[in-house]
Each structure stands twice: as structure tokens, then as C-alpha cells.
Design an enzyme around this catalytic site. Structure first.
Site: not given
Ligand code: PAF
Length: 284
Positions: A33-34, A37, A147-148, A153, A176, A184, A186
Site C-alpha cells: 500500500l502507498h 491506495h 484509482g484513475q 481497469q 496520486v 504512485m 507499487s
Molecule cells: O489494481 C489492482 O491493484 C488490482 O488490479 C485489483 C483491482 C486489486 C485486482 O487484483
């Protein structure tokens, strides 16, 4: 804090919360997490009675040659961050409970998955849609937060929820960024100091194009040429100007668009985007 590892137990807990009249906000994550998130987590906490954060590094969205094995896993520090933020439910299912050996059912979404990341990672959105569908069934959220930064996605999940009549509000929050503009992610943890420096070309190129759009430039070829020029030192995966909802390429800007770019650096593949709304003449 309740850490739930089993889908059945998560469903029971969600049923219980809903029976008490509580609203549930889900933040799906793969951990590591950053601040990006955490902006989703804070919104979920503000806007719902209960926030559930899922942590699951989803194997089905990685191709065999991709980074599933080395994807950063920082479970303990993720839990500490979430506790400090006031999150009381974490859903961290095991891979076996999500994908038993005889698992054969996948969610496929057409059209909106075709270009951009779907073009270079053909297995990716099938894995994302499948896992998000499973997370939605287990957590039964009223709202889910994305997140945009992962603009395609977001479009894919919105379309799935709409097409499958799932009745979940999909909330998209802005990218962000680090103070120097890098989005940002991961995967930024993989970057060597040299790649970290080079990576700045992506956001710079997009910001420059954003200024041109606000200044009246409407031609896709011209905007993409400018972005490619700024990113010339990088190995470009794609640069595309697409309708912000359908993710279909546009020649001229007539409605809300996303300008999205991906680059493969020696230590990481990075993506970034801006959204431009011609009505407000504003970049997000
Ligand atoms: O964006 C992500 O971290 C992943 O694609 C998600 C939405 C958690 C699905 O594994």
C-alpha cells in the site's frame, strides 16, 4: 481489526453488516500500500459505515513471464497502515480459497479491454474482472473504490458492473503523484535510481499534452506525436488517446478523453494517464 481469509466467512460477515443496515465500501488492492491506495481507503471510510480493504496478489492477472513472483508483498506493514487509518475489516483470501484446483470460470469483457494495457497484456483484464467479481460477491459492497492511475481497469470494472446489473457504485479517485509528478505505484519500488529519473518523462509528457489540450489542440496524431517525442528516451509500450468511457481511440477530441501511456523501463513497466474534459476545459 478483523482479518478474514475465507470467502464464505467474508460473505457471512457482509450479510451480517447489511442486515444491520450498514453500508459497505470496498477497496480492492494487491497490497504494498502507498498513498494512492490510502486515498481510496480514506474515501471508503468517510463515505460508508464500514470500509473493507482486500489484499490479494491475484495470480490470474499475471502472464507466466510477468512479475507475480516478485510483486512486493508487505502484509504486516499494510495491516499497520490500515489499522492506523481506522480500517476494521481486511479481506485477505488465500490463493487456494480463491482458485481451487478445479477452477474453470472466468469473466471476459469485450471491446473496452482491447487496446492500451489489454493490447500488451492480453490475459490481464480477464484476471482482473474475474477476481473483482469474486471480491464483490464475497464483500457485497455498496461502493467500490479504484484509482484513475489504472484508467482502463476503471472503465472495465464500470462496464462489468453495468452490463451485469451489479448495482455497485464504482468510485474513481484521482492519480496520486510524487512531488515530482511520478504516478504512485507499487511497482515504483522496482525502479533503479536511473530508471526512477527516466520515468519522469512519462508524467511530463502527459502534463505537456494536457496543457496543449487546454490551449485548444484537438488532434490526436499531433498530441500523441508530442507525447512520444517527450518519451523518446524510453521504450514506449503505447501512447493512446481514447474515449474516457469506451476506451476506443479517437482522432479528434469531442468529448471526455483519456490520454494514456505505458513504458517498459529496464526495472519496471509503468503506466500513467490524464483525463481531459473539453466541457470544463480541465485536466484530471
Ligand atoms: O489494481 C489492482 O491493484 C488490482 O488490479 C485489483 C483491482 C486489486 C485486482 O487484483
Amino acid at each position: 481489526m478483523n482479518i478474514i481469509n475465507d470467502p464464505q466467512e467474508m460473505r457471512r460477515c457482509a450479510d451480517h453488516l447489511r442486515a444491520e443496515g450498514k453500508t459497505i465500501g470496498l477497496v480492492p488492492t494487491m497490497g504494498a500500500l502507498h498513498a494512492g491506495h490510502m486515498s481510496l481507503v480514506h474515501a471508503a471510510l468517510r463515505e460508508n459505515d464500514v470500509a473493507v480493504v482486500s489484499i490479494f496478489v491475484n495470480p490470474t492477472q499475471f502472464a507466466p513471464h510477468e512479475d507475480f513472483g516478485k510483486y512486493p508483498r508487505t502484509f504486516q506493514s499494510d495491516i499497520e497502515q490500515l489499522k492506523a487509518a481506522g480500517v476494521s475489516y481486511v479481506y485477505a483470501p488465500s490463493a487456494e480459497s480463491m482458485y481451487p484446483e478445479d477452477f474453470v470460470t472466468y469473466v471476459e469483457i469485450g471491446k473496452v479491454t482491447e487496446g492500451l494495457c489489454g493490447g500488451s497484456r492480453p490475459q490481464f483484464f480477464r484476471g482482473v474482472a474475474t477476481v473483482v467479481m469474486k471480491l464483490f460477491h464475497a464483500v457485497k459492497p455498496h461502493r467500490a473504490y479504484f484509482g484513475q492511475k489504472d484508467v482502463q481497469q476503471c472503465a472495465v470494472i464500470k462496464r462489468m458492473v453495468r452490463d451485469m446489473d451489479m448495482g455497485i457504485d464504482i468510485i474513481i479517485l484521482p492519480v496520486v503523484r510524487e512531488p515530482d509528478g511520478l504516478a504512485m505505484s507499487s511497482r515504483n519500488a522496482y525502479l533503479s535510481p536511473e530508471d526512477r529519473r527516466q520515468a519522469l518523462a512519462i508524467s511530463r509528457a502527459l502534463f505537456e499534452a494536457g496543457e496543449r489540450m487546454c490551449g485548444g489542440e484537438r488532434d490526436s496524431t499531433e498530441l500523441i506525436r508530442g507525447v512520444r517525442e517527450c518519451m523518446a528516451a524510453l521504450q514506449i509500450d503505447y501512447v493512446s488517446l481514447v474515449d474516457a468511457e469506451s476506451m476506443q481511440e479517437v482522432c479528434r477530441i469531442e468529448g471526455k478523453v483519456a490520454l494514456a501511456a505505458a513504458a517498459v523501463l529496464p526495472t519496471a513497466r509503468l503506466i500513467d494517464n490524464i483525463i481531459y474534459d473539453p466541457v470544463e476545459n480541465r485536466v484530471f
